[in-house]
Enzyme design. Structure first.
Site, short mmCIF file in Angstrom:
data_model
loop_
_atom_site.label_atom_id
_atom_site.label_comp_id
_atom_site.label_asym_id
_atom_site.label_seq_id
_atom_site.Cartn_x
_atom_site.Cartn_y
_atom_site.Cartn_z
N LYS A 40 50.07 77.69 -22.85
CA LYS A 40 50.56 76.81 -21.78
C LYS A 40 50.26 77.48 -20.47
O LYS A 40 50.58 78.66 -20.27
CB LYS A 40 52.09 76.62 -21.95
CG LYS A 40 52.71 75.72 -20.91
CD LYS A 40 52.66 74.28 -21.36
CE LYS A 40 52.84 73.29 -20.22
NZ LYS A 40 51.60 72.99 -19.47
N GLN A 97 50.99 84.64 -17.10
CA GLN A 97 51.63 83.46 -17.68
C GLN A 97 52.34 83.78 -18.99
O GLN A 97 53.38 83.20 -19.31
CB GLN A 97 50.55 82.38 -17.91
CG GLN A 97 51.08 80.99 -18.11
CD GLN A 97 51.43 80.28 -16.82
OE1 GLN A 97 50.69 80.34 -15.86
NE2 GLN A 97 52.57 79.61 -16.79
N LYS A 115 55.70 85.25 -18.02
CA LYS A 115 56.48 84.22 -17.32
C LYS A 115 57.04 83.21 -18.32
O LYS A 115 58.22 82.88 -18.30
CB LYS A 115 55.55 83.51 -16.33
CG LYS A 115 56.19 82.39 -15.54
CD LYS A 115 55.16 81.61 -14.73
CE LYS A 115 54.25 82.54 -13.98
NZ LYS A 115 53.51 81.87 -12.90
N LYS A 173 45.50 80.01 -19.28
CA LYS A 173 45.16 79.53 -17.94
C LYS A 173 43.70 79.11 -17.94
O LYS A 173 42.94 79.55 -18.80
CB LYS A 173 45.39 80.66 -16.93
CG LYS A 173 45.56 80.20 -15.51
CD LYS A 173 46.98 79.81 -15.16
CE LYS A 173 47.04 79.21 -13.77
NZ LYS A 173 48.42 78.99 -13.32
N GLY A 210 48.69 71.66 -13.80
CA GLY A 210 47.98 71.87 -12.53
C GLY A 210 48.13 73.29 -12.01
O GLY A 210 48.87 74.11 -12.55
N ASP A 211 47.41 73.58 -10.95
CA ASP A 211 47.51 74.84 -10.19
C ASP A 211 46.77 74.53 -8.89
O ASP A 211 46.64 73.35 -8.51
CB ASP A 211 46.86 76.00 -10.98
CG ASP A 211 47.16 77.37 -10.36
OD1 ASP A 211 48.25 77.90 -10.59
OD2 ASP A 211 46.31 77.91 -9.62
N ASN A 242 51.47 72.32 -3.13
CA ASN A 242 52.60 71.90 -3.96
C ASN A 242 53.77 72.88 -3.91
O ASN A 242 54.91 72.49 -3.63
CB ASN A 242 52.10 71.72 -5.41
CG ASN A 242 53.24 71.43 -6.35
OD1 ASN A 242 53.96 72.33 -6.77
ND2 ASN A 242 53.44 70.17 -6.67
N SER A 289 57.59 71.97 -17.06
CA SER A 289 56.52 71.46 -17.92
C SER A 289 57.01 71.43 -19.37
O SER A 289 56.73 70.50 -20.12
CB SER A 289 55.28 72.34 -17.83
OG SER A 289 54.48 71.98 -16.74
#
Ligand code: NAP
Length: 449
Positions: free
Chosen positions: A93, A114, A117, A129, A168-169, A244, A381
């Site tokens: 993810k 990630q 996290k 990613k 998204g990123d 964002n 998410s």
């Protein structure tokens, strides 16, 4: 590399040898390894079975060609990436970034971060990613759509709700997710909602997902301040970026009674002593997709735009870098410390250089590392995946309440872990160790794979 140099030093040397030239990836790995000496000293079994070495090597790295046709009928070629870093806790993810600076090293650093996290959220998600060196700036809507369709045509082989779930990123928002999800649906003939997150509300998205990273960063900041009996209301903040994460960070800061004095985009920064008008900024950046300079033109009085110097020289109590990696340097940190900053929280991934982090820590300033403080986006998410799996849709209030609880849990877990390892107040160590232990325990349980 602290307590067990003899052990972790060679692990890092191997990472350098295996991944030449990938500086951001080296930086991200080094920061985590720096925290693990105490863990291996206290619990030596974490040093067994090549566990840490395996954690530093992505499970799979995919690089592919993306060909698409621009509005002039010219064929354009970009490079696509997906790094499926670790799936011990759940499907990979992590977001997709479209920016000309994207390369394998950047994607690997983001994927590595990630993993920890996602573990900190306590939710069943692994880490990955991806992205492309495609530059969305100046492209027409039709070009964006054709690029997204070409990109996902290849990526579709590697993703799925139980395999890998992108979001998204930088450069990828709801519009791009829509085009990618649409193409995936067309190719598979399945309405597999759980394959992407960050979707629009009417086609499987979750309320609060758009706001979640910025809101979550402010919840994390508020918890850090509460721990020191400091009130967020009335404080002056500087936030970098105006995408964002930055916009929703500013929205929540203002909602909780702080004033945002300055923000930026890649062209420069705006200072508004009356406080940034975030609705006006949203109109310019989200709806018109314009440059930040426009803010001064419309707002007039009191606001000014600058392309020279650094927005971190603006005196403030709270600093939230929310644009990109390594944007806040040692020099910037010195300005912030000299101007009396109270807390720095990373909205972006790794926005503070190692020197800047060290300076904040040495000065006793509260410092929230991105892998903990910006985890609200991926946590929401995961809530979107839950809603998709149960074909449900939660209210804004319900979803925001869950986000707030998750951010408090992450904060407390980092703080308690730092205490347990003799580093009270060190959220960097708390986040690295807290995330590591969860992933490492799952990896041990699953055997050598
Ligand atoms: P975004 O909406 O694309 O906004 C990025 C912002 O940063 C824009 O204002 C952009 O300015 C600025 N920026 C990008 N590259 C820059 C550079 N090299 N120098 C100066 N400014 C630059 O992206 P985002 O989703 O907010 O992501 C921002 C950061 O948060 C990234 O580090 C991302 O990995 C991290 N993050 C995002 C999420 C999420 O849910 N979106 C979750 C966790 C972490 P321009 O418009 O001029 O390019």
């Amino acid at each position: 590399m602290s307590a067990t140099d003899d052990f972790l030093g060679p692990v890092f040397s191997q990472v350098l040898l295996r991944n030449p030239g990938e500086e951001e990836f080296h930086q991200a790995v080094r920061e985590v390894l720096d925290s693990l000496g105490r863990v291996v000293a206290k619990h030596p079994h974490y040093g067994d079975a090549g566990l840490i070495e395996r954690l530093c090597e992505p499970e799979r790295q995919i690089i592919f060609r993306v060909c698409w046709m621009d509005d002039d009928g010219q064929v354009q070629i970009n490079r696509g990436f997906r790094v499926q870093f670790n799936s011990a806790l759940g499907p990979y993810k992590g977001g997709l970034r479209f920016h000309p600076s994207v390369n394998l090293g950047i994607v690997k650093f983001l994927g590595f971060e990630q993993v920890f996290k996602n573990a900190l959220t306590g939710m069943p998600i692994g880490g990955g990613k991806g992205g492309s060196d495609f530059d969305p700036k100046g492209k027409s809507d039709a070009e964006i759509m054709r690029f997204c369709q070409a990109f996902v045509t290849e990526l579709s082989r590697h993703i799925g709700e139980y395999t890998d779930v992108p979001a998204g990123d930088i450069g990828v928002g709801q519009r791009e997710i829509g085009y990618m999800f649409g193409q995936y649906k067309r190719m598979t003939n399945r309405y597999e909602s759980g394959v992407f997150t960050g979707k629009g509300l009417s086609w499987g998205g979750s309320r609060v997902r758009k706001e979640a990273t910025g809101f979550g960063a402010v919840y994390f900041l508020a918890e850090m301040l509460r721990n020191r009996s400091i009130d967020l209301a009335g404080k002056k903040a500087v936030v970098s970026g105006s995408g964002n994460v930055a916009l929703h960070t500013m929205e929540k800061l203002i909602g909780l009674g702080a004033t945002v004095l300055a923000c930026s985009d890649s062209s420069g920064y705006v200072v508004d002593e009356d406080g940034i008008d975030v609705e006006l900024l949203k109109e310019i950046k989200e709806r018109r997709r314009g440059r930040i300079e426009k803010y001064v033109e419309i707002k007039g009085n009191g606001a000014h735009f600058s392309t020279s110097g650094s927005l971190w020289t603006v005196p403030c109590d709270l600093a939230i870098p929310a644009a990109t990696q390594n944007e806040l340097t040692g020099k910037d940190a010195r300005s912030l410390v000299e101007n009396g900053v109270l807390a720095v929280v990373e909205g972006a991934n790794m926005p503070c250089t190692p020197e800047a982090v060290r300076m904040f820590q040495e000065a006793g300033i509260l410092f929230g590392p991105g892998k903990a403080s910006n985890a609200g986006g991926v946590a929401t998410s995961a809530l979107e995946m839950q809603q998709n799996a149960s074909r449900d849709s939660w209210t804004f209030e319900q979803t925001e309440e869950r986000l707030a609880e998750i951010m408090k849990d992450i904060h407390d877990h980092c703080a308690q872990t730092a205490d347990e390892y003799g580093l009270p107040g060190n959220y960097v160590a708390g986040a690295n160790i807290g995330g590591f232990v969860r992933v490492a325990d799952a990896m041990s349980a699953l055997g050598i794979i």
